[in-house]
Every structure is written in C-alpha cells, then in structure tokens.
Design a protein around this motif. Structure first.
Motif, PDB file in Angstrom:
ATOM      1  N   UNK A   1      51.892  54.367  26.296  1.00  0.00           N
ATOM      2  CA  UNK A   1      52.885  53.496  28.265  1.00  0.00           C
ATOM      3  C   UNK A   1      51.664  52.837  28.307  1.00  0.00           C
ATOM      4  N   UNK A   2      52.215  52.319  29.313  1.00  0.00           N
ATOM      5  CA  UNK A   2      51.567  50.269  29.597  1.00  0.00           C
ATOM      6  C   UNK A   2      50.598  50.557  30.765  1.00  0.00           C
ATOM      7  N   UNK A   3      49.942  50.272  30.445  1.00  0.00           N
ATOM      8  CA  UNK A   3      48.904  49.692  31.357  1.00  0.00           C
ATOM      9  C   UNK A   3      48.674  47.973  31.582  1.00  0.00           C
ATOM     10  N   UNK A   4      48.080  48.122  33.165  1.00  0.00           N
ATOM     11  CA  UNK A   4      47.920  46.255  33.687  1.00  0.00           C
ATOM     12  C   UNK A   4      46.246  46.988  33.615  1.00  0.00           C
ATOM     13  N   UNK A   5      45.206  46.104  33.812  1.00  0.00           N
ATOM     14  CA  UNK A   5      43.842  45.948  34.254  1.00  0.00           C
ATOM     15  C   UNK A   5      43.107  44.492  34.358  1.00  0.00           C
ATOM     16  N   UNK A   6      42.765  44.433  35.713  1.00  0.00           N
ATOM     17  CA  UNK A   6      42.698  43.250  36.388  1.00  0.00           C
ATOM     18  C   UNK A   6      40.895  43.868  36.988  1.00  0.00           C
ATOM     19  N   UNK A   7      40.210  42.459  36.947  1.00  0.00           N
ATOM     20  CA  UNK A   7      39.245  42.522  36.767  1.00  0.00           C
ATOM     21  C   UNK A   7      38.307  41.240  37.300  1.00  0.00           C
ATOM     22  N   UNK A   8      37.569  41.048  38.204  1.00  0.00           N
ATOM     23  CA  UNK A   8      36.501  42.189  38.615  1.00  0.00           C
ATOM     24  C   UNK A   8      37.270  42.794  39.599  1.00  0.00           C
ATOM     25  N   UNK A   9      36.833  43.868  40.790  1.00  0.00           N
ATOM     26  CA  UNK A   9      37.751  44.707  41.973  1.00  0.00           C
ATOM     27  C   UNK A   9      37.288  43.555  42.813  1.00  0.00           C
ATOM     28  N   UNK A  10      36.144  43.253  43.091  1.00  0.00           N
ATOM     29  CA  UNK A  10      35.506  42.293  44.183  1.00  0.00           C
ATOM     30  C   UNK A  10      34.384  40.628  43.543  1.00  0.00           C
ATOM     31  N   UNK A  11      34.924  40.396  44.599  1.00  0.00           N
ATOM     32  CA  UNK A  11      33.653  38.818  43.899  1.00  0.00           C
ATOM     33  C   UNK A  11      33.557  38.193  45.534  1.00  0.00           C
ATOM     34  N   UNK A  12      32.444  37.839  45.036  1.00  0.00           N
ATOM     35  CA  UNK A  12      32.325  36.709  46.258  1.00  0.00           C
ATOM     36  C   UNK A  12      31.022  35.929  45.530  1.00  0.00           C
ATOM     37  N   UNK A  13      31.700  34.515  46.123  1.00  0.00           N
ATOM     38  CA  UNK A  13      31.525  33.234  45.310  1.00  0.00           C
ATOM     39  C   UNK A  13      31.178  32.192  46.353  1.00  0.00           C
ATOM     40  N   UNK A  76      43.647  33.232  35.716  1.00  0.00           N
ATOM     41  CA  UNK A  76      43.407  32.418  36.863  1.00  0.00           C
ATOM     42  C   UNK A  76      41.847  31.916  37.248  1.00  0.00           C
ATOM     43  N   UNK A  77      42.166  30.875  37.668  1.00  0.00           N
ATOM     44  CA  UNK A  77      40.812  29.415  37.345  1.00  0.00           C
ATOM     45  C   UNK A  77      41.119  28.696  38.738  1.00  0.00           C
ATOM     46  N   UNK A  78      39.869  28.347  38.710  1.00  0.00           N
ATOM     47  CA  UNK A  78      39.471  27.247  39.582  1.00  0.00           C
ATOM     48  C   UNK A  78      37.968  26.612  39.382  1.00  0.00           C
ATOM     49  N   UNK A  79      38.026  25.277  39.232  1.00  0.00           N
ATOM     50  CA  UNK A  79      36.680  24.354  39.072  1.00  0.00           C
ATOM     51  C   UNK A  79      35.889  24.963  40.282  1.00  0.00           C
ATOM     52  N   UNK A  80      36.270  24.617  41.631  1.00  0.00           N
ATOM     53  CA  UNK A  80      36.052  23.761  43.019  1.00  0.00           C
ATOM     54  C   UNK A  80      36.291  25.695  43.992  1.00  0.00           C
ATOM     55  N   UNK A  81      36.141  26.294  44.040  1.00  0.00           N
ATOM     56  CA  UNK A  81      36.451  27.180  45.418  1.00  0.00           C
ATOM     57  C   UNK A  81      36.565  26.160  46.462  1.00  0.00           C
ATOM     58  N   UNK A  82      38.112  26.300  47.643  1.00  0.00           N
ATOM     59  CA  UNK A  82      37.498  26.439  48.879  1.00  0.00           C
ATOM     60  C   UNK A  82      36.768  27.461  49.847  1.00  0.00           C
ATOM     61  N   UNK A  83      36.906  27.629  51.288  1.00  0.00           N
ATOM     62  CA  UNK A  83      37.291  28.797  51.687  1.00  0.00           C
ATOM     63  C   UNK A  83      38.338  30.082  51.857  1.00  0.00           C
ATOM     64  N   UNK A  84      39.661  28.197  51.723  1.00  0.00           N
ATOM     65  CA  UNK A  84      40.954  29.043  52.166  1.00  0.00           C
ATOM     66  C   UNK A  84      41.251  29.773  50.799  1.00  0.00           C
ATOM     67  N   UNK A  85      40.756  29.667  49.496  1.00  0.00           N
ATOM     68  CA  UNK A  85      41.350  30.500  48.312  1.00  0.00           C
ATOM     69  C   UNK A  85      41.077  31.513  48.445  1.00  0.00           C
ATOM     70  N   UNK A  86      39.799  32.012  49.638  1.00  0.00           N
ATOM     71  CA  UNK A  86      39.742  34.081  50.338  1.00  0.00           C
ATOM     72  C   UNK A  86      41.019  34.512  50.091  1.00  0.00           C
ATOM     73  N   UNK A  87      40.983  35.790  48.939  1.00  0.00           N
ATOM     74  CA  UNK A  87      41.986  37.007  49.574  1.00  0.00           C
ATOM     75  C   UNK A  87      42.183  37.502  48.704  1.00  0.00           C
ATOM     76  N   UNK A  88      43.445  38.574  48.161  1.00  0.00           N
ATOM     77  CA  UNK A  88      43.311  39.356  47.592  1.00  0.00           C
ATOM     78  C   UNK A  88      44.267  39.270  46.699  1.00  0.00           C
ATOM     79  N   UNK A  89      44.019  38.656  45.136  1.00  0.00           N
ATOM     80  CA  UNK A  89      44.723  38.484  44.018  1.00  0.00           C
ATOM     81  C   UNK A  89      44.752  39.318  43.220  1.00  0.00           C
ATOM     82  N   UNK A  90      46.633  39.738  42.679  1.00  0.00           N
ATOM     83  CA  UNK A  90      47.091  40.802  41.764  1.00  0.00           C
ATOM     84  C   UNK A  90      47.411  39.998  40.740  1.00  0.00           C
TER      85      UNK A  90
END
Lengths: 112, 116
Positions: A1-13, A76-90
């Motif tokens: 069966x197919x599965x999808x893995x995504x990590x990490x679950x939470x991140x504070x940067x 998914x990447x960023x070189x320099x995070x902004x405050x507005x990049x906060x959110x739930x990424x799926x």
C-alpha cells in the motif's frame, strides 16, 4: 500500500534562518506531488506541484522554493525565513491520471 | 472570484442531525471532486471521491455533484460528535501542456461541530 511521510511534525525557527521540509512517498511510482500551506482557520493554498523529477511548478510568488531530487521525494526550502512563513505545511500525492490525492500529517512551522 | 467557494461556517448541529455541506465552483474544466475531513492539527483525510454528476454513497456519507450548476454537496446522516472537524471540498483540473498533471484546488473549509 502507499504511504506518505512528512517531517518534522513541528518546527520553531528564527527569522532569517533556512528551512528544509521533506516529504517522501512509498508504494507508488511517478506520483504528482504537492506542497500546500494552511494558515490558521483558512483553506489550503497550493504552493508547488511536481509531475516528475526536477519538474516544479510554482503557484504563487513567495519566499519558498521546492525541489524533487528523486521520484518520490519532495522538498520545500527557504534560504531566509520570514515571520509570514509561519503556518501548517502539507505535502500530498496522487497517482496516475484520475486518482484521488492523499496527504501527509503536516508540519507546523512557527517563525519567531 | 475564487475558483471554489465554500461557506466557512462555523456550523453547529445536534447529534443525530443530517448535515449538508456545500461548495460552488466557477471553472467548468474541473473534473474530479473530493471531500476531505481534517481534525485539528492533522492532515486532511479523504472521505469521498467522485467524478460524475449524481450521488455517491458510503455509509453515513453521500457526495452529490451537479456539474450543470457547478455545485457539490456532502451529506452526513446520523451525525456523531466524532464527525466534528473541518470539511474541505477539493477539485482537480488538468494542467495545459503537461500530460498527466492535475492541480488540486480546495475550498476554504467548513468547521462543523456536532453537539451531544
């Protein structure tokens, strides 16, 4: 069966730091892969999608980029995070034409 | 105008009620229609998937598509407190010039609470 893995679950940067979120799919070949962002209480905004290795389409201009170095890996990447990049990424995948899409469990990113 | 419109709610109903959730869309090229359930802090979970006009039933859930009116609905019968979640409609459209590629477009999501 197919599965999808995504990590990490939470991140504070901190603002200005780099970002790398990884998504991998098992049990399928050549999937369509997607990155979405969901702001609190909002719907899903499509950020990037990919139909194959090295093929990335961007939906909205932003501070993020995506790469697909292998068939079943989407980053998914960023070189320099902004405050507005906060959110739930799926991350999501779908198989060959005419099949439904499945989601990972998401990464909650807080930029401080 | 958004491609997919969904009433964000919140919607609150008593246990056992029939719930009706709806989305309208503007792009006649949308081909496949899905409903997802999302619990707080979790990824969306696929509930129903259909591609033709008409009804599709799965247990207590019925998905309805009316392509002529560009309108889709999800009905939940005998609603339970465990059905409390955000419900998202989603639709796919092919990408011009890219064989096999489909974009998934979502509605805003409706927050549903079933009260015991």
């Amino acid at each position: 069966s197919q599965t999808i893995h995504q990590w990490p679950a939470t991140l504070v940067q901190p603002v200005g730091s780099p970002l790398s979120l990884e998504c991998t799919v098992e049990g399928t070949s050549n999937p369509n892969l997607y990155w979405y962002r969901q702001a609190a209480g909002r719907g899903l905004q499509l950020l990037f999608y990919s139909v194959g290795i090295g093929q990335i389409s961007s939906e909205v201009p932003q501070n993020l980029s995506a790469s697909r170095p292998q068939d079943r890996q989407f980053i998914l990447s960023s070189k320099k995070l902004l405050l507005s990049d906060s959110g739930f990424y799926l991350c999501a995948w779908r198989g060959a034409v005419n099949t439904e899409a499945f989601f990972g469990q998401g990464t909650r990113l807080t930029v401080v | 105008q958004k491609e997919v419109e969904q009433d964000p709610g919140p919607l609150s109903v008593p246990e056992g009620a029939i719930v009706s959730l709806n989305c309208t869309y503007s792009n006649s090229a949308f081909q496949y229609f899905m409903w997802y359930r999302q619990y707080s802090r979790k990824g969306p979970e696929l509930l129903m998937y259909t591609y033709s006009s008409g009804n599709k039933e799965d247990g207590r859930f019925t998905a309805q598509v009316d392509k002529s009116s560009k309108y889709i609905s999800l009905f939940i019968r005998d609603s339970q407190p465990s059905d409390s979640a955000t419900y998202l409609c989603a639709m796919t459209v092919g990408v011009l010039g890219v064989q096999g590629a489909q974009k998934l477009v979502f509605g805003q999501g409706t927050r549903l609470t079933i009260n015991p």
